[in-house]
Enzyme design. Structure first.
Site, PDB file in Angstrom:
ATOM      1  N   ASP A  68      15.172  -3.497  23.444  1.00 41.09           N
ATOM      2  CA  ASP A  68      15.672  -2.139  23.629  1.00 41.09           C
ATOM      3  C   ASP A  68      16.234  -1.586  22.317  1.00 41.09           C
ATOM      4  O   ASP A  68      17.090  -0.709  22.312  1.00 41.09           O
ATOM      5  CB  ASP A  68      16.731  -2.082  24.728  1.00 41.09           C
ATOM      6  CG  ASP A  68      17.928  -2.954  24.421  1.00 41.09           C
ATOM      7  OD1 ASP A  68      17.894  -3.688  23.407  1.00 41.09           O
ATOM      8  OD2 ASP A  68      18.922  -2.900  25.181  1.00 41.09           O
ATOM      9  N   HIS A 259       0.930  -0.827  -5.715  1.00 37.63           N
ATOM     10  CA  HIS A 259       1.801  -0.598  -4.560  1.00 37.63           C
ATOM     11  C   HIS A 259       2.582  -1.856  -4.200  1.00 37.63           C
ATOM     12  O   HIS A 259       2.801  -2.162  -3.030  1.00 37.63           O
ATOM     13  CB  HIS A 259       0.988  -0.096  -3.360  1.00 37.63           C
ATOM     14  CG  HIS A 259       0.629   1.347  -3.449  1.00 37.63           C
ATOM     15  ND1 HIS A 259      -0.038   2.015  -2.445  1.00 37.63           N
ATOM     16  CD2 HIS A 259       0.849   2.276  -4.407  1.00 37.63           C
ATOM     17  CE1 HIS A 259      -0.232   3.282  -2.794  1.00 37.63           C
ATOM     18  NE2 HIS A 259       0.305   3.463  -3.980  1.00 37.63           N
ATOM     19  N   ASP A 279       9.293   2.960  -8.547  1.00 36.03           N
ATOM     20  CA  ASP A 279       8.566   4.089  -7.952  1.00 36.03           C
ATOM     21  C   ASP A 279       9.210   4.333  -6.592  1.00 36.03           C
ATOM     22  O   ASP A 279       8.992   3.576  -5.648  1.00 36.03           O
ATOM     23  CB  ASP A 279       7.087   3.732  -7.816  1.00 36.03           C
ATOM     24  CG  ASP A 279       6.231   4.874  -7.277  1.00 36.03           C
ATOM     25  OD1 ASP A 279       6.787   5.796  -6.646  1.00 36.03           O
ATOM     26  OD2 ASP A 279       5.004   4.840  -7.480  1.00 36.03           O
ATOM     27  N   ASP A 290       8.485  11.864  -5.039  1.00 35.65           N
ATOM     28  CA  ASP A 290       7.706  10.697  -5.474  1.00 35.65           C
ATOM     29  C   ASP A 290       7.867  10.591  -6.983  1.00 35.65           C
ATOM     30  O   ASP A 290       7.215  11.310  -7.734  1.00 35.65           O
ATOM     31  CB  ASP A 290       6.243  10.896  -5.075  1.00 35.65           C
ATOM     32  CG  ASP A 290       5.387   9.661  -5.340  1.00 35.65           C
ATOM     33  OD1 ASP A 290       5.930   8.642  -5.781  1.00 35.65           O
ATOM     34  OD2 ASP A 290       4.161   9.733  -5.102  1.00 35.65           O
ATOM     35  N   HIS A 369      -6.157   4.113 -11.385  1.00 38.38           N
ATOM     36  CA  HIS A 369      -5.897   4.987 -10.233  1.00 38.38           C
ATOM     37  C   HIS A 369      -6.047   6.451 -10.624  1.00 38.38           C
ATOM     38  O   HIS A 369      -6.160   6.800 -11.806  1.00 38.38           O
ATOM     39  CB  HIS A 369      -4.493   4.727  -9.675  1.00 38.38           C
ATOM     40  CG  HIS A 369      -3.373   4.971 -10.668  1.00 38.38           C
ATOM     41  ND1 HIS A 369      -2.931   6.229 -10.992  1.00 38.38           N
ATOM     42  CD2 HIS A 369      -2.608   4.100 -11.383  1.00 38.38           C
ATOM     43  CE1 HIS A 369      -1.939   6.139 -11.872  1.00 38.38           C
ATOM     44  NE2 HIS A 369      -1.730   4.850 -12.133  1.00 38.38           N
ATOM     45  N   HIS A 373      -1.435  13.429  -6.891  1.00 34.36           N
ATOM     46  CA  HIS A 373      -1.809  13.889  -5.559  1.00 34.36           C
ATOM     47  C   HIS A 373      -0.897  15.020  -5.130  1.00 34.36           C
ATOM     48  O   HIS A 373       0.149  15.285  -5.750  1.00 34.36           O
ATOM     49  CB  HIS A 373      -1.701  12.729  -4.561  1.00 34.36           C
ATOM     50  CG  HIS A 373      -0.395  11.976  -4.656  1.00 34.36           C
ATOM     51  ND1 HIS A 373       0.766  12.434  -4.069  1.00 34.36           N
ATOM     52  CD2 HIS A 373      -0.064  10.826  -5.294  1.00 34.36           C
ATOM     53  CE1 HIS A 373       1.753  11.581  -4.325  1.00 34.36           C
ATOM     54  NE2 HIS A 373       1.280  10.601  -5.076  1.00 34.36           N
ATOM     55  N   HIS A 380       1.459  11.494   0.184  1.00 38.50           N
ATOM     56  CA  HIS A 380       0.089  11.882  -0.158  1.00 38.50           C
ATOM     57  C   HIS A 380      -0.278  13.005   0.804  1.00 38.50           C
ATOM     58  O   HIS A 380      -0.823  12.772   1.877  1.00 38.50           O
ATOM     59  CB  HIS A 380      -0.874  10.698  -0.027  1.00 38.50           C
ATOM     60  CG  HIS A 380      -0.546   9.561  -0.950  1.00 38.50           C
ATOM     61  ND1 HIS A 380      -0.761   8.236  -0.629  1.00 38.50           N
ATOM     62  CD2 HIS A 380       0.001   9.543  -2.188  1.00 38.50           C
ATOM     63  CE1 HIS A 380      -0.370   7.461  -1.625  1.00 38.50           C
ATOM     64  NE2 HIS A 380       0.097   8.232  -2.588  1.00 38.50           N
ATOM     65  N   GLU A 415       1.160  11.373 -12.660  1.00 35.50           N
ATOM     66  CA  GLU A 415       1.610   9.988 -12.792  1.00 35.50           C
ATOM     67  C   GLU A 415       0.608   9.112 -13.528  1.00 35.50           C
ATOM     68  O   GLU A 415       0.023   8.188 -12.947  1.00 35.50           O
ATOM     69  CB  GLU A 415       1.910   9.398 -11.413  1.00 35.50           C
ATOM     70  CG  GLU A 415       0.829   9.597 -10.362  1.00 35.50           C
ATOM     71  CD  GLU A 415       1.197   8.950  -9.042  1.00 35.50           C
ATOM     72  OE1 GLU A 415       1.513   7.737  -9.033  1.00 35.50           O
ATOM     73  OE2 GLU A 415       1.163   9.656  -8.016  1.00 35.50           O
ATOM     74  N   TYR A 419      -1.686  -0.331 -17.358  1.00 33.37           N
ATOM     75  CA  TYR A 419      -1.328  -1.580 -16.670  1.00 33.37           C
ATOM     76  C   TYR A 419      -2.116  -2.754 -17.257  1.00 33.37           C
ATOM     77  O   TYR A 419      -3.261  -2.586 -17.694  1.00 33.37           O
ATOM     78  CB  TYR A 419      -1.637  -1.472 -15.178  1.00 33.37           C
ATOM     79  CG  TYR A 419      -1.098  -0.212 -14.552  1.00 33.37           C
ATOM     80  CD1 TYR A 419       0.165  -0.180 -13.973  1.00 33.37           C
ATOM     81  CD2 TYR A 419      -1.847   0.968 -14.553  1.00 33.37           C
ATOM     82  CE1 TYR A 419       0.665   0.982 -13.415  1.00 33.37           C
ATOM     83  CE2 TYR A 419      -1.356   2.136 -13.999  1.00 33.37           C
ATOM     84  CZ  TYR A 419      -0.105   2.148 -13.435  1.00 33.37           C
ATOM     85  OH  TYR A 419       0.388   3.303 -12.894  1.00 33.37           O
ATOM     86  N   ARG A 453       4.345   3.228 -15.753  1.00 39.35           N
ATOM     87  CA  ARG A 453       3.963   4.480 -15.109  1.00 39.35           C
ATOM     88  C   ARG A 453       5.123   5.466 -15.238  1.00 39.35           C
ATOM     89  O   ARG A 453       6.286   5.090 -15.108  1.00 39.35           O
ATOM     90  CB  ARG A 453       3.632   4.249 -13.629  1.00 39.35           C
ATOM     91  CG  ARG A 453       3.239   5.514 -12.884  1.00 39.35           C
ATOM     92  CD  ARG A 453       2.522   5.217 -11.556  1.00 39.35           C
ATOM     93  NE  ARG A 453       3.325   4.548 -10.555  1.00 39.35           N
ATOM     94  CZ  ARG A 453       3.167   3.274 -10.192  1.00 39.35           C
ATOM     95  NH1 ARG A 453       2.237   2.534 -10.773  1.00 39.35           N
ATOM     96  NH2 ARG A 453       3.925   2.726  -9.265  1.00 39.35           N
ATOM     97  N   GLU A 455       6.090   9.195 -13.567  1.00 34.96           N
ATOM     98  CA  GLU A 455       5.646  10.097 -12.505  1.00 34.96           C
ATOM     99  C   GLU A 455       6.676  11.181 -12.245  1.00 34.96           C
ATOM    100  O   GLU A 455       7.840  10.889 -11.969  1.00 34.96           O
ATOM    101  CB  GLU A 455       5.390   9.312 -11.221  1.00 34.96           C
ATOM    102  CG  GLU A 455       4.935  10.164 -10.055  1.00 34.96           C
ATOM    103  CD  GLU A 455       4.695   9.343  -8.803  1.00 34.96           C
ATOM    104  OE1 GLU A 455       4.066   9.860  -7.861  1.00 34.96           O
ATOM    105  OE2 GLU A 455       5.155   8.177  -8.758  1.00 34.96           O
TER     106      GLU A 455
END
Length: 487
Positions: A68, A259, A279, A290, A369, A373, A380, A415, A419, A453, A455
């Protein structure tokens, strides 16, 4: 036209009178969002299909398996877009013929009030939400029958079973249509209105401040989960209780996993130059942020990290130099890719003719990548690919989440990243056709950087852009902030 003068209450069929819809106001911590403007955008994008009614059902509150214990509730984004309701169990109906919107409230068992509290009454709901009428959900079939629609537009994910009694009693029976509403809502959400932009500015500021707090507090020897927890805390204490997505707090080589979200590695105590990629972005009233920043845990960039960071910053600057309405998003991506390639050549990691390097797509091993976006109610956000537009089937850019020209009112992430992911680079090194473009000896010096990165969240304006993200990004600013945190 008002369908009925009363609404059923949750208390054994008693009724409560509906009152006129009040004007926009702030009531405590709740601001009434002018979502009727979103409804009108949806009507416009429905075009010739705008007949009958639109029906949406909001998300329900679910319990963890066989318990519950409630799972965290988050409203379905399209439902929130048209209603501003971030509560479970509501229904929404819009009638194209009368241009009226209806909100249907879930019935509340009186025994449950002691656990969940007294629900809002109709006056309170009309004050909170930008709709014309409020009824309890038991009246949904009768309201629908009174409208006598020929078509009911719904999403393909919407459970329309509650409508069956009304549908079966109408002659001719209305058709449930799932082809038109989703693309119309995607086009509507593509560009933001002023009040949506205000929410996006506010959540960017909250998330930016949280990122800056992490820069001040991080130390070698800590764990990634400490930074994760601090970010969530900083956002929550500013009123943003939910994250737009699971934070990524990745140290060293883990930063090369796009990710990564284990967030449980120990930062190397004896390595103050180890890079940390964060991130993370919170959401406010379902509108999100983001943001990514990458920096050394000890506060000073190593020579190798400085080189890679400068390349990524140059990639982002090159994008900013061309971002404005009318520019195709893939052009912005390819601009970042070209600057990244040239930076890797200058660093000595890549070697060879620029034209051959581009044709070989070897840069995708380091920038695997898409550039960014759309951002809004979802991290996204919807609308990236209009009908008939396909992805570009090339390494790297095939993951681009949008292929359309930039428009005023869009909010996009920018972004770029570089890498050093073994999974991506080793196949390039094992293929003689591409291995000749990489200097293995120089590459070896940079692998420990992991990934960088940067962003930001950007609003497209009349003739350019506004950067909604306020956390500093230059090496000099980051090192200054981190030094202040260690004083």
């Amino acid at each position: 036209m008002c369908i009925g003068d009363n609404v059923n209450s949750a208390h054994g069929g008693a009724t409560l009178a509906l009152h006129a819809r009040p004007s926009l106001k702030t009531n405590g911590v709740h601001t009434r969002l002018p979502t009727k403007t979103n409804v009108q955008k949806m009507v416009h994008h429905m075009g010739a299909a705008a007949e009958g009614v639109v029906y949406l059902r909001g998300n329900l509150l679910y319990m963890r398996d066989d318990t519950d214990v409630e799972l965290p509730f988050r409203q379905e984004s399209h439902f929130f877009y048209l209603t501003g309701v971030n509560e479970p169990g509501f229904h929404f109906l819009y009638d194209f013929n009368t241009s009226r919107s209806f909100l249907f409230v879930p019935a509340v068992d009186t025994d449950s009030i002691v656990w969940i509290g007294q629900p809002d009454n109709p006056d309170e709901l009309l004050a909170k939400y930008d709709v014309d009428e409020v009824h309890y959900e038991s009246l949904l079939p009768s309201v629908l029958k009174s409208l006598r629609p020929t078509t009911i537009h719904a999403l393909d994910i919407t459970d329309t079973s509650v409508l069956l009694p009304a549908i079966s009693s109408l002659t001719p029976s209305p058709q449930v249509e799932i082809s038109f509403l989703r693309p119309a809502l995607a086009e509507s959400r593509l560009t933001k209105q002023d009040w949506e932009i205000d929410l996006l500015r506010r959540i960017n500021r909250i998330s930016s401040d949280a990122h800056e707090r992490l820069m001040r507090e991080v130390r070698p020897g800590q764990n990634e989960y400490e930074m994760h927890a601090l970010f969530v805390y900083e956002c929550a204490r500013r009123g943003a209780f939910f994250q737009c997505y699971a934070p990524i707090v990745a140290s060293g080589k883990a930063a090369a996993t796009l990710h990564y979200n284990r967030n449980n590695r120990w930062l190397e105590a004896e390595n103050p130059y180890q890079m940390l990629l964060v991130d993370a972005g919170a959401e406010l009233m379902c509108y999100g942020s983001d943001i990514t920043r990458t920096y050394p845990t000890g506060g000073k960039f190593s020579a190798e990290a400085r080189v890679i960071y400068n390349i990524v910053e140059e990639m982002q600057d090159a994008c900013y130099a061309i971002i404005k309405p009318g520019v195709e998003w893939e052009r912005v991506h390819r601009t970042a890719e070209l600057v990244g390639l040239r930076g890797l050549v200058k660093a000595g990691i890549l070697v060879g003719n620029e034209e051959e390097l581009l044709k070989s797509h070897v840069t995708a091993a380091f920038f695997p990548h898409g550039l960014g976006h759309l951002l809004g109610l979802d991290v996204h956000d919807v609308g990236g690919y209009p009908a008939g537009v396909e992805r570009i089937q090339e390494p790297g850019i095939r993951y681009l989440r949008m292929r359309r020209p930039l428009q005023k009112g869009m909010v996009v992430t920018v972004e770029p990243g570089i890498y050093f992911c073994d999974f991506m680079i080793d196949p390039v090194l094992s293929d003689p056709d591409t291995a000749r473009f990489i200097n293995r000896e120089v590459l070896a010096r940079y692998r420990s950087v992991g990934g960088v990165r940067i962003e930001d969240d950007v609003l497209i304006t009349e003739d350019g852009f506004e950067n909604l993200t306020t956390v500093p990004r230059s090496i000099e600013e980051i090192e200054r902030i981190m030094a202040q945190g260690k004083e």
